[in-house]
Design an enzyme around this catalytic site. Structure first.
Site, PDB file in Angstrom:
ATOM      1  N   PRO A 381       0.826  -1.211   0.000  1.00 54.59           N
ATOM      2  CG  PRO A 381      -0.495  -1.443   1.875  1.00 54.59           C
ATOM      3  CD  PRO A 381       0.681  -2.018   1.208  1.00 54.59           C
ATOM      4  N   PRO A 382       0.263   2.413  -0.285  1.00 52.96           N
ATOM      5  CG  PRO A 382      -1.155   3.988  -1.246  1.00 52.96           C
ATOM      6  CD  PRO A 382      -1.138   2.629  -0.656  1.00 52.96           C
ATOM      7  N   GLY A 383       2.680   4.639   1.165  1.00 48.72           N
ATOM      8  CA  GLY A 383       3.174   5.148   2.435  1.00 48.72           C
ATOM      9  C   GLY A 383       3.759   4.116   3.366  1.00 48.72           C
ATOM     10  CB  VAL A 384       4.219   0.523   3.471  1.00 49.56           C
ATOM     11  CG1 VAL A 384       2.778   0.410   3.886  1.00 49.56           C
ATOM     12  CG2 VAL A 384       4.407   0.136   2.036  1.00 49.56           C
ATOM     13  N   GLY A 385       6.794   2.906   2.870  1.00 49.58           N
ATOM     14  CA  GLY A 385       8.244   3.046   2.842  1.00 49.58           C
ATOM     15  C   GLY A 385       8.932   2.398   1.662  1.00 49.58           C
ATOM     16  CE  LYS A 386       4.898   0.918  -2.682  1.00 50.01           C
ATOM     17  NZ  LYS A 386       3.959   1.519  -1.706  1.00 50.01           N
ATOM     18  CB  THR A 387       9.703   5.929  -2.269  1.00 52.53           C
ATOM     19  OG1 THR A 387       8.462   5.672  -2.899  1.00 52.53           O
ATOM     20  CG2 THR A 387      10.526   6.855  -3.114  1.00 52.53           C
ATOM     21  CB  SER A 731     -11.928 -13.196   0.175  1.00 53.11           C
ATOM     22  OG  SER A 731     -12.067 -11.818   0.082  1.00 53.11           O
ATOM     23  CE  LYS A 774      -8.850 -10.335   2.431  1.00 48.12           C
ATOM     24  NZ  LYS A 774      -9.296 -11.634   1.933  1.00 48.12           N
TER      25      LYS A 774
HETATM   26  P1  ADP Z   1       5.737   4.435  -0.505  1.00 47.86           P
HETATM   27  O1  ADP Z   1       6.834   4.603  -1.488  1.00 47.86           O
HETATM   28  O2  ADP Z   1       5.594   3.024  -0.026  1.00 47.86           O
HETATM   29  O3  ADP Z   1       4.435   4.997  -0.926  1.00 47.86           O
HETATM   30  P2  ADP Z   1       7.301   6.234   1.084  1.00 47.86           P
HETATM   31  O4  ADP Z   1       8.601   5.553   0.940  1.00 47.86           O
HETATM   32  O5  ADP Z   1       7.080   7.469   0.295  1.00 47.86           O
HETATM   33  O6  ADP Z   1       6.127   5.220   0.811  1.00 47.86           O
HETATM   34  O7  ADP Z   1       7.057   6.510   2.630  1.00 47.86           O
HETATM   35  C1  ADP Z   1       6.293   7.575   3.133  1.00 47.86           C
HETATM   36  C2  ADP Z   1       6.951   8.150   4.348  1.00 47.86           C
HETATM   37  O8  ADP Z   1       6.907   7.254   5.431  1.00 47.86           O
HETATM   38  C3  ADP Z   1       8.424   8.448   4.136  1.00 47.86           C
HETATM   39  O9  ADP Z   1       8.719   9.652   4.762  1.00 47.86           O
HETATM   40  C4  ADP Z   1       9.126   7.299   4.817  1.00 47.86           C
HETATM   41  O10 ADP Z   1      10.391   7.667   5.258  1.00 47.86           O
HETATM   42  C5  ADP Z   1       8.187   6.990   5.955  1.00 47.86           C
HETATM   43  N1  ADP Z   1       8.248   5.562   6.343  1.00 47.86           N
HETATM   44  C6  ADP Z   1       7.523   4.555   5.832  1.00 47.86           C
HETATM   45  N2  ADP Z   1       7.820   3.385   6.418  1.00 47.86           N
HETATM   46  C7  ADP Z   1       8.762   3.648   7.332  1.00 47.86           C
HETATM   47  C8  ADP Z   1       9.483   2.833   8.276  1.00 47.86           C
HETATM   48  N3  ADP Z   1       9.287   1.521   8.384  1.00 47.86           N
HETATM   49  N4  ADP Z   1      10.388   3.448   9.053  1.00 47.86           N
HETATM   50  C9  ADP Z   1      10.583   4.776   8.954  1.00 47.86           C
HETATM   51  N5  ADP Z   1       9.947   5.591   8.117  1.00 47.86           N
HETATM   52  C10 ADP Z   1       9.042   5.047   7.293  1.00 47.86           C
END
Ligand code: ADP
Length: 843
Positions: A381-387, A731, A774
């Protein structure tokens, strides 16, 4: 020169602020324009105007350092040159800009600014008379003022001396000769200063010299210096006229005025259109044989082209790109696995599985010292730190990082560039990215590969395949470049929200690493270890100024956000920081004014911190800053009627809870479905109804009037709220059955229970995917118990220990067990009302 004796320039002039060179009256200079104000000036004034007057603009040197140029207007240089825009060429590569050819008319000074936007308009006073340009050559200053006359005479002689040293066969020199004889003397300082080699600073001095005498005095030393320099050069290089010509190389295609004699070759700073410089750069760019050949050919064409031709700019842009590309520039990898582990750990909380896999990947890369192999693809999902993990990988390797957003890209030329024959052609994102990072071995993050589109303009996925294929990508050919570029050193990483929509051929090349969402506790940790410190820093705050306690973070997470990742959590923290920043700066102001009050020799006060620091964010402050909570705990409120059950769905944005609602009315046994549906969902609904009808007797299910067939004389309406993806339809099977069983029995489903599972006609419960996401969603929503298929039991091991401890799990092999668990005190007629319930509590 322009015609029209006695021309007055308009008293209101739009102003072009420029970093590039200084325009002097009587010379013609090419300006590249790309700042918003100047762009507006061109598009709204120059391109719209129809009269001669509308082509007259003021050019004011912008003396502010371009590095620190901001949106607000710099203090304007006091004197500028009014000029006629004789040519406007537009281009959109590498970014939208115009090139203006402007011939200077006369000096002006700014008396007041009329407006700053969309372009600068000013009230001006004309400083030079334009009549003087019309007077005959012999006339003018020489006669009336002794000192000035002497000066101008001296200057004229020096100019003639310079001419004598130049090669008359060069057209520009011949033109100079003609002009020298025909121009009035008082125009000479401007014209000569813009022609000989002078720095911008020197030209500025000439511009600022409003009095003619001053102007001669300023320009004369520049002229004599040029003569001296030339003498010296000629002395040292006495090897024939050929060489001399080279020394005095005059710019190709130059049309007087406005061109400079390039007398000292070392100095190649301020004028961009020197093909000789470009040629040197081409040779210095270290490009492969094939590319070099193309460049030299283009260069040859360029030299023959007049600069005013639109194609000149195109070819020039192409060559500029070619010399800028990192053909053989790379950074050195500095991989130390132990350091990498620390770095990854320091940057990211949790996500252990992913970090482990990334380290393995890097280690293998190091051992094999080659980059062949699958491409990592982070899916979640978005915002889980992939980037963010991608960025860390680049850092651990000591490589440059560049993100290429692929969301919505549906044209293959986005990847592979447009052929140069098209208007507005440009290279694709890969080549552009390489130009941006300036090395040939960066980490490229291909963001959102699942959102690639398709269109008539070709399939971008196919182009991407070529980029990623190690067998092909060492000779990747961008259509714009039209020569191969070696991409084999680039480390590609991809991200996606779901694998479902990644083109299969692309998916085949990638190793998918799932990045699930975070639990509340993980989010709190991430917030306090990373997000809050980062946001504080970004807003120029310190922990001494702002304190967010853990309880507050918890409220933000549960009441102000509902997401799998931490992106809106980060945004909310940012909002708090902004609000506090205002408070802190207000505090600053107060202390400053206080400091103005004479206090005598009292001890210095701590000006940085107003008294009530740090500002503590409690739930009241939270309400002030973020407003009322966006989410309430709503789950239990919806279970007041029979016919509601809580399902769990998986979406590319993480897990979600999903209410399934059913109602019945008199009718002929028809089934109506509304909401988010796919055919699969419809199938599940039919399966559920058939099973319930078949087992109506066992479970004492009835229709509206108590008859034994629940569907007799009854229409059923099932509603699935939006959210779940179509593919996830099956499901919802157990949820539909539970919901309908509730409707047919008139009993309420437990309000603290959520479920997922696929069903068969015979009442078996089959396993489903996305269990972790889930369960996390259920937990977020405050559910206490989750029913899931027995064969998914192993997935529970992936859950954090605290969640396993906090939730009850029922693993069901068949619908009988589901019904028994879903209703308070079991469901009448289920097998388990006779035997033990299948409760695996607190795993
Ligand atoms: P994605 O690419 O998955 O959409 P981002 O990499 O842009 O998400 O992450 C969004 C923000 O949350 C960033 O500022 C990132 O550093 C922070 N973040 C997400 N997961 C973590 C984590 N496990 N530990 C520290 N910071 C995190």
């Amino acid at each position: 020169m322009t015609s029209g004796g006695g021309i007055q320039i308009p008293s209101r002039l739009p102003l072009l602020l420029t970093h590039e060179g200084v325009l002097l009256p009587g010379s013609t200079v090419r300006f590249s324009v790309d700042s918003p104000r100047n762009m507006h000036l061109v598009s709204q004034r120059l391109l719209r105007g129809t009269s001669l007057k509308s082509t007259i603009i003021g050019v004011i040197p912008n003396t502010r350092d371009p590095e620190h140029d901001t949106d607000d207007l710099p203090t304007l240089h006091k004197i500028g040159t009014a000029g006629i825009a004789v040519q406007v060429v537009g281009s959109n590569w590498p970014k939208p800009h115009y090139t203006l050819l402007i011939t200077g008319l006369c000096r002006f000074s700014v008396s007041s600014l009329l407006k700053e936007r969309p372009f600068v308009l000013a009230e001006v006073v004309q400083l030079d008379k334009l009549e003087q340009y019309m007077s005959p050559a012999t006339d003018g200053v020489a006669t009336d003022d002794g000192q000035l006359g002497e000066l101008s005479q001296k200057f004229y002689q020096a100019a003639v001396q310079l001419l004598g040293m130049l090669d008359m066969s060069v057209p520009v020199v011949a033109k100079f000769r003609r002009l020298l004889d025909s121009l009035p003397r008082e125009t000479l300082p401007d014209v000569v200063a813009s022609m000989i080699r002078t720095s911008n600073k020197e030209k500025l001095q000439v511009l600022d010299a409003v009095s003619l005498e001053e102007r001669f005095k300023k320009a004369l030393p520049m002229l004599t210096r040029q003569i001296e320099g030339l003498k010296l050069l000629q002395k040292t290089r006495k090897t024939g006229p050929d060489n001399e010509k080279r020394v005095l190389s005059v710019r190709k295609g130059g049309v007087f005025p406005g061109r400079q004699f390039n007398l000292d070759e070392e100095d190649e700073d301020d004028d961009g259109d020197d093909t000789a410089v470009l040629e040197r750069k081409v040779h210095g760019a270290n490009m492969p044989e094939a590319a070099l050949r193309v460049c030299l050919k283009e260069l040859k064409r360029l030299k023959k082209m007049p600069q005013s031709m639109p194609e000149y700019a195109l070819t020039r842009n192409y060559l500029d790109l070619m010399v800028e590309l990192p053909w053989s520039k790379s950074t050195k990898d500095c991989l130390d696995i132990r350091a990498a582990r620390t770095l990854l750990d320091n940057d990211h909380y949790a996500m252990d599985k992913l970090k482990r896999r990334v380290l393995e990947y890097l280690a293998v890369r190091q051992l094999k010292t080659s980059l062949k192999g699958p491409i990592l693809c982070f899916v979640g999902p978005p915002g889980v730190g992939k980037t963010s993990v991608g960025r860390s990988i680049a850092r651990t390797l000591g490589r440059e990082f560049h993100r290429i957003a692929l969301g919505g890209v549906c044209d293959q030329s986005d990847i592979r560039g447009h052929r140069r024959t098209y208007v507005g052609s440009m290279p694709g994102r890969i080549i552009n990215g390489l130009k941006t990072v300036g090395v040939n071995n960066p980490v490229f993050l291909l963001d959102e590969v699942d959102k690639l589109g398709k269109s008539l303009q070709g399939d971008p996925a196919a182009a991407l395949l070529e980029v990623l294929d190690p067998e092909q990508n060492h000779s990747f050919t961008d259509h714009y470049l039209n020569v191969a570029f070696d991409l084999s050193q680039v480390l590609f990483i991809a991200t996606a929200n779901t694998t479902a929509t990644i083109p299969p051929a692309l998916l085949d090349r990638m190793e998918v690493l799932q990045v699930p969402g975070y639990t509340q506790e993980e989010k709190v940790e991430i917030a306090h270890r990373h997000l809050i410190p980062n946001q504080l820093e970004q807003h120029g705050l310190t922990p001494q100024q702002l304190h967010i306690p853990q309880e507050t973070t918890q409220i933000i997470i549960s009441r102000y956000t509902r997401e799998a990742g931490v992106r809106s959590l980060e945004r909310k923290i940012g909002a708090i920081c902004r609000a506090v920043a205002v408070k802190v700066t207000e505090g600053h102001r107060v202390t400053k004014t206080e400091a103005l009050i004479p206090e005598g020799p009292a001890e210095p006060r701590d000006k940085a911190a107003p008294p009530e620091m740090p500002i503590l964010i409690d739930h009241m402050a939270l309400k002030d800053i973020l407003g009322l909570p966006l989410f309430e705990m709503e789950v239990s409120e919806r279970f007041t009627l029979p016919g509601v059950a809580l399902g769990l769905a998986w979406t590319p944005l993480g897990g979600e809870i999903m209410f399934v609602e059913a109602s019945r009315m008199e009718g002929e046994g028809q089934l109506t479905l509304t909401g988010q549906l796919g055919d699969v969902m419809k199938e599940s609904a039919h399966l559920a109804i058939s099973w319930l009808r078949a087992n109506a007797k066992t479970y004492q299910l009835t229709n509206m009037v108590g008859g034994p067939d629940p569907l007799e004389g009854t229409d059923i309406h099932l509603h699935f709220p939006a959210g779940a993806v179509t593919k996830d339809g099956p499901s919802a099977g157990v949820t539909i059955v539970t919901c309908l069983a509730s409707l047919f029995s008139g009993r309420l489903v437990r309000s603290d229970i959520a479920m997922t599972g696929e069903i068969t006609l015979r009442g078996l419960v089959l396993p489903v995917g996305g269990i972790k996401d889930k369960v996390l969603a259920a937990y977020r929503a405050g559910v206490k118990c989750v029913i899931l298929p027995k064969r998914n039991e192993k997935d529970l091991e992936e859950l954090p220990a605290n969640i396993r401890a906090d939730l009850d799990f029922v693993t069901a092999a068949n619908l009988d067990e589901v019904l028994n668990a879903a209703f308070e005190g079991g469901f009448p007629g289920t097998a388990s009302t006779r035997t033990h319930p299948q409760l695996t509590s607190k795993l």
